[in-house]
Design an enzyme around this catalytic site. Sequence first.
Site, PDB file in Angstrom:
ATOM      1  N   GLU A   7     -12.784  36.261  33.973  1.00 36.95           N
ATOM      2  CA  GLU A   7     -12.372  37.370  34.833  1.00 36.95           C
ATOM      3  C   GLU A   7     -13.363  37.623  35.955  1.00 36.95           C
ATOM      4  O   GLU A   7     -13.000  38.042  37.033  1.00 36.95           O
ATOM      5  CB  GLU A   7     -12.193  38.643  33.996  1.00 36.95           C
ATOM      6  CG  GLU A   7     -11.755  39.847  34.810  1.00 36.95           C
ATOM      7  CD  GLU A   7     -11.133  40.951  33.974  1.00 36.95           C
ATOM      8  OE1 GLU A   7     -11.214  42.108  34.399  1.00 36.95           O
ATOM      9  OE2 GLU A   7     -10.564  40.652  32.907  1.00 36.95           O
ATOM     10  N   LYS A   8     -14.636  37.349  35.683  1.00 42.81           N
ATOM     11  CA  LYS A   8     -15.683  37.605  36.678  1.00 42.81           C
ATOM     12  C   LYS A   8     -16.825  36.623  36.474  1.00 42.81           C
ATOM     13  O   LYS A   8     -16.940  35.997  35.408  1.00 42.81           O
ATOM     14  CB  LYS A   8     -16.159  39.050  36.589  1.00 42.81           C
ATOM     15  CG  LYS A   8     -16.643  39.468  35.217  1.00 42.81           C
ATOM     16  CD  LYS A   8     -17.085  40.920  35.197  1.00 42.81           C
ATOM     17  CE  LYS A   8     -15.937  41.888  35.221  1.00 42.81           C
ATOM     18  NZ  LYS A   8     -15.204  41.969  33.946  1.00 42.81           N
ATOM     19  N   ASP A 101     -10.879  39.595  30.425  1.00 42.46           N
ATOM     20  CA  ASP A 101     -11.421  40.600  29.508  1.00 42.46           C
ATOM     21  C   ASP A 101     -10.421  40.858  28.380  1.00 42.46           C
ATOM     22  O   ASP A 101      -9.208  40.682  28.558  1.00 42.46           O
ATOM     23  CB  ASP A 101     -11.709  41.905  30.261  1.00 42.46           C
ATOM     24  CG  ASP A 101     -13.003  41.830  31.071  1.00 42.46           C
ATOM     25  OD1 ASP A 101     -13.776  40.873  30.862  1.00 42.46           O
ATOM     26  OD2 ASP A 101     -13.239  42.720  31.911  1.00 42.46           O
ATOM     27  N   ASP A 103      -8.334  42.837  27.104  1.00 37.06           N
ATOM     28  CA  ASP A 103      -7.400  43.953  27.181  1.00 37.06           C
ATOM     29  C   ASP A 103      -6.181  43.491  27.971  1.00 37.06           C
ATOM     30  O   ASP A 103      -6.102  42.342  28.422  1.00 37.06           O
ATOM     31  CB  ASP A 103      -8.043  45.186  27.819  1.00 37.06           C
ATOM     32  CG  ASP A 103      -8.668  44.896  29.178  1.00 37.06           C
ATOM     33  OD1 ASP A 103      -8.236  43.929  29.841  1.00 37.06           O
ATOM     34  OD2 ASP A 103      -9.595  45.620  29.584  1.00 37.06           O
ATOM     35  N   TYR A 321     -18.333  45.017  24.893  1.00 34.88           N
ATOM     36  CA  TYR A 321     -17.365  45.251  25.975  1.00 34.88           C
ATOM     37  C   TYR A 321     -17.136  46.743  26.209  1.00 34.88           C
ATOM     38  O   TYR A 321     -16.787  47.483  25.290  1.00 34.88           O
ATOM     39  CB  TYR A 321     -16.049  44.569  25.627  1.00 34.88           C
ATOM     40  CG  TYR A 321     -14.980  44.703  26.685  1.00 34.88           C
ATOM     41  CD1 TYR A 321     -15.157  44.139  27.936  1.00 34.88           C
ATOM     42  CD2 TYR A 321     -13.803  45.395  26.429  1.00 34.88           C
ATOM     43  CE1 TYR A 321     -14.179  44.263  28.920  1.00 34.88           C
ATOM     44  CE2 TYR A 321     -12.822  45.521  27.392  1.00 34.88           C
ATOM     45  CZ  TYR A 321     -13.018  44.955  28.639  1.00 34.88           C
ATOM     46  OH  TYR A 321     -12.056  45.087  29.598  1.00 34.88           O
ATOM     47  N   ARG A 323     -14.886  48.558  28.212  1.00 41.45           N
ATOM     48  CA  ARG A 323     -13.571  49.171  28.460  1.00 41.45           C
ATOM     49  C   ARG A 323     -12.719  49.173  27.188  1.00 41.45           C
ATOM     50  O   ARG A 323     -11.542  48.843  27.211  1.00 41.45           O
ATOM     51  CB  ARG A 323     -12.857  48.437  29.590  1.00 41.45           C
ATOM     52  CG  ARG A 323     -13.531  48.610  30.945  1.00 41.45           C
ATOM     53  CD  ARG A 323     -12.920  47.710  31.994  1.00 41.45           C
ATOM     54  NE  ARG A 323     -13.446  47.952  33.320  1.00 41.45           N
ATOM     55  CZ  ARG A 323     -14.605  47.492  33.765  1.00 41.45           C
ATOM     56  NH1 ARG A 323     -15.367  46.734  32.969  1.00 41.45           N
ATOM     57  NH2 ARG A 323     -15.012  47.763  34.977  1.00 41.45           N
TER      58      ARG A 323
END
Length: 682
Positions: A7-8, A101, A103, A321, A323
């Site tokens: 994701e990043k 991530d 989610d 993590y 979030r």
Amino acid sequence: MRLFIAEKPSLAEAIAKGLGSANKQRSCFVCGNDVVTWCYGHILEQFEPQEYDEKYKSWDIGLLPIIPDKWQMKVKANAKEQFKAVKEFALKADIIINAGDPDREGQLLVDEVLNYIGVLSKKPVQRILINALDEKSVHEALKDLRDNREFIGLRNSALARSRADWIIGMNMTRACTKHAEKAGYSSVVSVGRVQTPTLGLVVRREKEIQDFHPVNYFQVKATWQHQQGEIVSHWQIPEDMEGLDADGRLLEKARAEAIVSKVQGQTGVIRKMDQKEGQSQPPLPYSLSALQIAAGKKYGYSPQQVLDTQQELYEKKLTTYPRSDCDYLPTNQLADVPQILDNLGSLSEDFAKFVQGTDSSLRSKAWNDKKISAHHAIVPTTVKANMDELTDMQRNLYEMVAKAYLAQFYPPQKFLTTHIEIEATGETFVANGKVILSPGWKVLYQGEPTNKDGDKEETAQLPAVQNGESVTNKEAELVTKVTKPPKRFTTSTLLAAMKNIGSYVKDKSLKPILKDCSGIGTEATRAGEIELLQERHYLKLEKKELVPTEKAMMIIQLLPDSITYPDITALWEKNLEAISNREMSVQDFFAQQKTYIQQLLEDAIHREIEPPRDIPKCPQCGRPLKLITSKKNGKKYWICTDPERACKSIFSDKRGKPDFNPAPAKKKNGSYGKKNFKRKAG
């Protein structure tokens, strides 16, 4: 070749280190036969309405609703180079691993890129779920790659959420902006599926405060002498007594005064005495919302500050993590307990004492595999923290997370509660006491609030009494109290309201349905929604309290209750959860949205709204004036908002106000004449 799409960049780097022998290149890491590349969050974005059809460049209400027949995406302008690299790798790869991530947004973020490239259904795709960036956690995740198809429901829920937001935002913002212009509002009226009901909470609270009128109410406090000591009690007001308000408070002073006179110096009898031993279990570790709320109360941090700082701790590999909406832990992490406890014991002298008091064999209710989905509670990793290298905010939040983790290895707090009922002159007086028998996990929080209201726990000891024993009234006094208005929201309490949204629905029958709902918004977006409302000048902070602006009050007046109350939005979140669990289809969800947007538009454009208090009025017809900027010369003018366009008045702008008395225009012959301020027809 295996391709990991993170994701990043920070996540990509952690995966590359976990794979070993990483050779960093411009847009990827090469690890033998594996390639790890990355996105920068969402590198695709949805089309704007005018990109579907040029006619939508006009914000004409008659063109609404706008609902695309075929949804289209485009590459973000600032991500084209990285997208090109991801596409090249994806077309060459034999196996692709979604490393978004853990989610629903992380799932969609990578899946939508693969779908846009055209490989999502044509190549084997796996999923890796990484809850922490430390080496041990990454190695464990690499051993547990799963079939990406298991997460179709998660992706579809994010997709449905994204498209529903687009439909509501694009259509209602256009409709309300044009409608508000008629009342003299000149800026865009932003409407959103989550931001608007959140704003509604604050506006309605403000109206309650404005409409509030303080009222005195009365209680009777009585102190009784028993042979073992004093008992301080309060008169129990009969429920059927006249003169009570809706909350059962006594509003008639004379009745309370009569009770004081009635029991003064009288003898009473102990009619009931109950003693019970109880215990308080350790609180669960933190989810993001719980941490944001707790840190807001303790330190005054905003939800966005907490999220940003937890992201920093995550990228430093010190905590898991950030979030996360989960406050439970998987049992496979029990193997990490000795290492984590050892690390925490070296943080400070206080933490050394805290760790000495732990019992690592204890298993709190937090350890529950059935409660774990894509992620788990926020806890320290096996990486030792150097507190000297952390900022004050990082250190404070790390210690909060660490204490919550340590609490899982402490016994419950044990206490003894006492309830005494005294009868005297036909009236009942009640006394309650609580004595702590064993502090248990609360030794970690001595002097700190630990209950949900943020108050320090009070303890009171009552004398040992028996049913039937006599007591004598030593003192009776009238206690006058004043009703208080509801408190304004702070960023922390508004966040809590967004999460526990069932308490704020208009239709109370929905409350039990929404009991298990995850609220409005997500762990990752709630803080951003609150900040967005401030950036758009709908909310302002005054002494840490959120106060709605005049425009915010107008917006909630303009919009129908169905979007300003959280009922429908909260049910949507429940439906999105059902989509995630494959209990509802995206098609069924959007069939609801099409009906809903039609109703919203119909309601919104037929509502009457008050013009701004300080808006200038047209001297010709009395309607509000609107400030515009000329496309030809860039100058500002005030024009009449007459919806029939019969009034063509236009005035120059003079320091933010219409110039009703302009200087006379100079003629060619040197004389002056009146300048014409009438607009040309059409």
